[in-house]
Design a protein around this motif. Structure first.
Motif, PDB file in Angstrom:
ATOM      1  N   UNK A 316     -27.461  24.604 -16.853  1.00 61.09           N
ATOM      2  CA  UNK A 316     -27.783  23.301 -16.259  1.00 61.09           C
ATOM      3  C   UNK A 316     -27.039  22.187 -16.975  1.00 61.09           C
ATOM      4  N   UNK A 317     -26.529  21.242 -16.177  1.00 59.68           N
ATOM      5  CA  UNK A 317     -25.886  20.039 -16.702  1.00 59.68           C
ATOM      6  C   UNK A 317     -26.867  18.870 -16.541  1.00 59.68           C
ATOM      7  N   UNK A 318     -27.208  18.213 -17.620  1.00 59.17           N
ATOM      8  CA  UNK A 318     -28.088  17.051 -17.536  1.00 59.17           C
ATOM      9  C   UNK A 318     -27.278  15.876 -16.985  1.00 59.17           C
ATOM     10  N   UNK A 447     -35.557  15.935 -20.946  1.00 57.55           N
ATOM     11  CA  UNK A 447     -34.131  15.722 -20.734  1.00 57.55           C
ATOM     12  C   UNK A 447     -33.350  15.422 -22.000  1.00 57.55           C
ATOM     13  N   UNK A 448     -33.725  16.046 -23.111  1.00 60.40           N
ATOM     14  CA  UNK A 448     -33.026  15.789 -24.374  1.00 60.40           C
ATOM     15  C   UNK A 448     -31.682  16.508 -24.442  1.00 60.40           C
ATOM     16  N   UNK A 449     -31.537  17.590 -23.736  1.00 59.83           N
ATOM     17  CA  UNK A 449     -30.341  18.419 -23.805  1.00 59.83           C
ATOM     18  C   UNK A 449     -29.182  17.773 -23.043  1.00 59.83           C
ATOM     19  N   UNK A 450     -27.966  18.197 -23.395  1.00 63.08           N
ATOM     20  CA  UNK A 450     -26.805  17.897 -22.552  1.00 63.08           C
ATOM     21  C   UNK A 450     -26.639  19.023 -21.535  1.00 63.08           C
ATOM     22  N   UNK A 479     -38.592  22.288 -14.627  1.00 64.50           N
ATOM     23  CA  UNK A 479     -37.965  23.081 -13.568  1.00 64.50           C
ATOM     24  C   UNK A 479     -36.566  22.563 -13.257  1.00 64.50           C
ATOM     25  N   UNK A 480     -36.468  21.272 -12.932  1.00 60.45           N
ATOM     26  CA  UNK A 480     -35.181  20.659 -12.598  1.00 60.45           C
ATOM     27  C   UNK A 480     -34.531  20.222 -13.901  1.00 60.45           C
ATOM     28  N   UNK A 481     -33.979  21.189 -14.618  1.00 60.26           N
ATOM     29  CA  UNK A 481     -33.414  20.904 -15.941  1.00 60.26           C
ATOM     30  C   UNK A 481     -32.089  20.165 -15.856  1.00 60.26           C
ATOM     31  N   UNK A 482     -31.536  20.016 -14.650  1.00 58.79           N
ATOM     32  CA  UNK A 482     -30.331  19.203 -14.466  1.00 58.79           C
ATOM     33  C   UNK A 482     -30.679  17.733 -14.265  1.00 58.79           C
ATOM     34  N   UNK A 483     -31.949  17.446 -13.984  1.00 51.61           N
ATOM     35  CA  UNK A 483     -32.405  16.081 -13.709  1.00 51.61           C
ATOM     36  C   UNK A 483     -31.620  15.466 -12.553  1.00 51.61           C
TER      37      UNK A 483
END
Length: 557
Positions: A316-318, A447-450, A479-483
């Motif tokens: 996933x890409x944030x 949403x801390x991750x890149x 769930x929506x780890x891409x935001x």
């Protein structure tokens, strides 16, 4: 996907509670075993699990650990899925009617179903409509008495939009429940078979409210299912954590209880799980490493079951973090991932262990768009795309990895290292970040991750993939780890929910997949075969294509 850190925060209180109740439990359980279990086969089935649950409240969690230990062991739902398939069939509801406009579902409930009798709860009545109303009103109504006393999240229910879709729930009588929806919802019946639909006891909830212990519903569960919760023993110095269940002698489907005792041993190390399986210290184990499959197959006492999985491993890409908000950057990163090399490395070249994924849903699922193709793995074109986006000198980002092994990703660190090496060739520096599971999920939620290596195992309705993983309503969840929120995509998903016509739904879902492929909020990596090692003395065990291990009807020779 999985969730939560509640277990660790509550561990101290739980241990004290367990100690205080130990004597009472011993007396009551001794009586229960001697008087009731005479009708059950006097056998103990042991399952070696890779992870401990974060609780036993099915509505709160989205992981296999909680689904297996709670929803599909302790509880039942109005509808359930047949063992070894994703086909729904009647359970606590014996049949149902759906109005011609698709807005009303009327369920006629099974009579004679008993809730578990435990040291901490003795029911005075059988299952009825009040329990269904409590289960769903607690999830959809923030002002519900129990929800206010114990404001636990219900992420799956919310991400499917059911908190908004259900207009009202009524009980025409004690054995009839009617759901009225605000709009037609094609996946509604299928969704009721998911873990969050597990029916809880309204009488038990009232007891907990009276004594000010609403949160105990997460640690001292009561259901109507085939197994009764007995104890959860935290790790001692020389042994794994243990979760003990008794077979339910009063289960309304008697043939589904084939052992008097079911034990979960929490064994995080995959190699140790195999050792215990070989020594018959457990008869079923979770998540074998690809490196161990040949040895398991060669053992005459063991059987290695396998089945194509309804799963997806993805990166996933944030999109809320620059430069990942730029689709050219996402396309460049996507093109620079060598998926075939990853599959070969993590599955040790095992034939049929996995296949490259190019779409957000598995090929076996109806409405999968076969026309979606990956761009070729090409580092030079990837570099050109980065230059076009204004990043000719590259940039630095984080890559979060799961601390757990999964069928779709048996070696997260190796996958991350291979992606790290690929991206280094186009000038992108990667910091691999490893957290404990609770911290990993908290970071995904906030949403801390890149970027993040994650995965999903879903049911056979595309809404459980496209809606749950990519809908705008899911942005504020893990769930929506891409935001990612795309209004056009979202409109298609909502339109697909509102028609029962499979052909129309397929057209809408395939159009949504095309938007996904243009925007690439995540890179699909692979779909994996599910492997399940069992002792040959185990009877009637089937791989569950959904995200849980089922012990319904499972016995020992």
């Amino acid at each position: 996907m999985e969730s939560s850190d509640l277990m660790r925060r509550a561990t101290h209180d739980i241990k004290l509670t367990f100690v205080c109740m130990a004597s009472l439990m011993a007396v009551v359980l001794a009586f229960a075993v001697s008087s009731s279990h005479a009708s059950l086969p006097n056998k103990t089935l042991i399952y070696c699990s890779d992870g401990a649950p974060a609780g036993f409240d099915p509505a709160q969690f989205i992981s296999k650990a909680e689904y297996t230990t709670s929803a599909f062991t302790i509880h039942n739902r109005l509808v359930e899925f047949r063992q070894g398939s994703a086909e729904p069939y009647p359970s606590l509801a014996i049949h149902w009617d759906v109005s011609s406009d698709g807005l009303q579902y009327t369920f006629y409930l099974r009579r004679g179903v008993k809730f578990h009798t435990t040291p901490y709860f003795i029911p005075t009545r059988e299952f009825n409509a009040d329990d269904v109303l409590f289960t769903f009103e607690r999830m959809r109504n923030l002002n519900h008495r129990f929800r206010k006393a114990y404001p636990a999240p219900v992420p799956y229910f919310v991400n499917l939009g059911l908190d908004k879709e259900i207009e009202k729930i009524e009980k025409p009588d004690l054995y009839t429940v009617r759901f009225t929806l605000r709009s037609a919802n094609a996946p509604f019946l299928m969704n009721l078979g998911l873990a969050f639909g597990s029916i809880l006891s309204a009488e038990y909830a009232e007891q907990l409210l009276r004594v000010g212990k609403a949160s105990n519903i997460n640690w001292w569960p009561v259901g109507t299912g085939p197994f009764i919760f007995r104890s959860y023993t935290k790790e001692a110095e020389d042994e794994s954590a243990l979760i003990r269940f008794d077979g339910n002698p009063d289960y309304w489907r008697p043939k589904d209880v084939q052992v008097s005792s079911l034990i979960f041993k929490i064994v995080p190390d995959a190699t140790e799980r195999v050792r215990k399986l070989k020594r018959n210290e457990c008869q079923i184990m979770s998540y074998p490493r690809p490196a161990d499959l040949a040895a398991i197959e060669a053992d005459p006492k063991l059987e290695l079951l396998s089945q194509p999985g309804l799963n997806l491993s993805f990166l996933a890409y944030n999109v809320l973090h620059a430069p990942l908000d730029n689709v050219l950057v996402r396309r460049a990163l996507d093109m620079a991932i060598n998926k075939k090399a990853i599959i070969k490395a993590i599955f040790r070249g095992r034939e049929g262990a996995a296949q490259v994924a190019s779409a957000p849903i598995p090929p076996a699922l109806w409405s999968h768009d076969e026309t979606l193709k990956d761009e070729p793995f090409d580092l030079e074109i990837a570099k050109a795309l980065l230059a076009q986006a204004g990043y000719s000198k590259g940039f630095s980002i984080s890559l979060w990895i799961m601390p757990l092994q999964r069928a779709y990703n048996p070696n997260p660190r190796l996958v991350a290292q291979m992606i790290q090496a690929d991206w280094a060739k186009i000038g992108v520096k990667v910091e691999i970040v490893a957290h404990k599971w609770s911290r990993y999920i908290k970071g995904a939620n906030e949403g801390e991750h890149d970027t993040m290596l994650i995965g999903w195992t879903g049911n056979n309705d595309p809404d459980d993939w496209l809606g749950v993983l990519l809908a705008c309503d899911a942005v504020k969840s893990p769930f929506n780890s891409s935001k990612w929120c795309n209004p056009g995509f979202d409109a298609l998903i909502k339109a697909a929910r509102q028609t029962n016509d499979i052909d129309n739904r397929t057209i809408l879902y395939q159009e949504a997949q095309k938007i996904f492929k243009r925007e690439l909020p995540f890179t699909p990596i692979l779909h994996a075969t599910t492997y399940q090692p069992v002792n040959k003395n185990v009877t009637n065990f089937k791989i569950n294509p959904l995200n849980a291990v089922l012990f319904t009807g499972v016995g020992l020779k």
